[in-house]
Design an enzyme around this catalytic site. Structure first.
Site, short mmCIF file in Angstrom:
data_model
loop_
_atom_site.label_atom_id
_atom_site.label_comp_id
_atom_site.label_asym_id
_atom_site.label_seq_id
_atom_site.Cartn_x
_atom_site.Cartn_y
_atom_site.Cartn_z
NE ARG A 68 -35.34 -27.93 -15.23
CZ ARG A 68 -35.68 -29.22 -15.38
NH1 ARG A 68 -35.00 -30.16 -14.75
NH2 ARG A 68 -36.69 -29.55 -16.17
CB CYS A 73 -40.99 -32.69 -12.43
SG CYS A 73 -41.51 -34.14 -13.37
#
Length: 282
Positions: free
Chosen positions: A180, A240
Site C-alpha cells: 500500500r 496509516c
C-alpha cells in the site's frame, strides 16, 4: 531510554482484576470490509469486568473521515457514563494482540490521561494462558467525574503535515503494508489514491509485533525504525490508513522513550482522498 512502560503483562492484569480503581477496556475494532461485529464478539467473551469502547461511536461523528478524535466534551461525557473517572487506572486490550487497543491508548493520552496502558499480547495471549473470561453486558458502574484536557502535542492535522513537508521539522512514518505504501496495492477504502506522503518512511506495524501478538523488545524496535531510515532524534509523526495502526507505531516509539511522537489523525483516508495534495509511489 526510559524505564517507564506503557504495557501491562497478562500476569500483572490477572493479579489486579479486582482492584477498585482499575478499568479494563475492550477496544476491538475491525476494518469495515471484514464483516465482523466487535461488540457482538465482546458480548460473547471478554476479560472479566471489561467495558466495550466503540472506536467509531466515541469519535467525531460529524466528520466525513472514519473515527476521528471526538471533541473533549463528548469524550468526557462518554467516559462519565461508562463509569471511568479521574484517577482510574486504565488497561486497554483487543482481540488481535496489539492493534486497535493502541488507538484507544493514544486517544486517552490525547485527552490528558497518563495512567493508561495496553495489555501486551491482548486477548489471544490471555486466552492461551487459560485465564478467566465472562460474557454478556458489563455490570453498570456508577457515573464518575471525568475531565478531558486535550494534549495537542500528540496529534497532527493535514495543515500540520503540509507544513512539515515544507519545513522538514519532523519525520513522517507510515504504518501501512509495503504494497500500500508503494502504491502497488489498492487502498481498502474506495476513492483513495495509492501511494504515500512524500518523504515518509515505511515501518509496517505488523513488523513491530512478535508472532504471539506482543510488542518486540526495545532493541528490536529501535533497529526496525533505524533500518527504515527513521531518525529517532527528531520529532516524528505517524500515519496509516485511518489512524489505527499509526497508534501502534506511536506505542512502540513511546516504549522507546521517544517523547515527540504525534499521530496524523486523518492519515491516508484524508491525504489520499484530496487530489490537491502531493503523493509519491515506489
Amino acid at each position: 531510554m526510559t524505564t517507564k512502560t506503557w504495557l501491562t503483562e497478562t500476569d500483572e492484569l490477572a493479579r489486579e482484576l479486582d482492584a477498585p480503581d482499575l478499568v479494563i477496556i475492550d477496544a476491538t475494532w475491525h476494518m469495515p470490509g471484514e464483516g465482523k461485529d466487535a461488540r457482538a464478539e465482546y458480548l460473547e467473551e471478554h476479560i472479566p469486568g471489561a467495558l466495550f469502547f466503540d472506536i467509531d461511536e466515541i469519535a467525531d461523528t460529524k466528520s466525513t473521515l472514519p473515527h476521528m478524535l471526538p471533541p473533549p466534551e463528548k469524550f468526557s461525557s462518554r467516559m462519565r457514563s461508562m463509569g471511568i473517572g479521574d484517577g482510574s487506572r486504565i488497561v486497554v486490550y483487543d482481540r488481535a494482540g496489539i492493534y486497535s487497543a493502541a488507538r484507544v491508548w493514544w486517544t486517552f493520552r490525547v485527552m490528558g490521561v497518563e495512567d493508561v496502558s495496553v495489555l501486551n499480547g491482548g486477548l489471544p495471549k490471555w486466552k492461551r494462558e487459560g485465564r478467566p473470561l465472562e460474557s454478556g453486558e458489563p455490570l453498570l458502574r456508577t457515573t464518575r467525574h471525568f475531565t478531558a484536557r486535550r494534549n495537542a502535542d500528540l496529534v497532527r492535522d493535514v495543515s500540520d503535515v503540509k507544513a512539515i513537508l515544507k519545513d522538514k521539522s519532523a519525520e513522517l512514518v507510515d504504518a501501512r503494508s509495503p504494497e500500500r505504501f508503494s502504491g502497488k496495492a489498492a487502498e481498502p477504502r474506495p476513492g483513495l489514491r495509492s501511494g504515500h506522503i512524500p518523504g515518509a518512511h515505511n515501518v509496517p506495524y505488523a513488523k513491530l509485533l512478535n508472532a504471539d501478538g506482543t510488542l518486540k523488545s526495545p532493541r528490536e524496535l529501535e533497529s526496525l525504525f533505524h533500518d527504515a531510515g527513521v531518525d529517532l532524534h527528531k520529532p516524528l509523526v505517524t500515519s496509516c490508513g485511518s489512524g489505527v495502526t499509526a497508534s501502534v507505531l506511536a506505542l512502540a516509539l513511546a516504549e522507546l522513550g521517544h517523547r515527540r511522537t504525534a499521530v496524523y489523525d486523518g492519515s491516508w483516508s484524508e491525504w489520499g482522498a484530496d487530489q490537491s495534495l502531493p503523493i509519491e509511489t515506489g
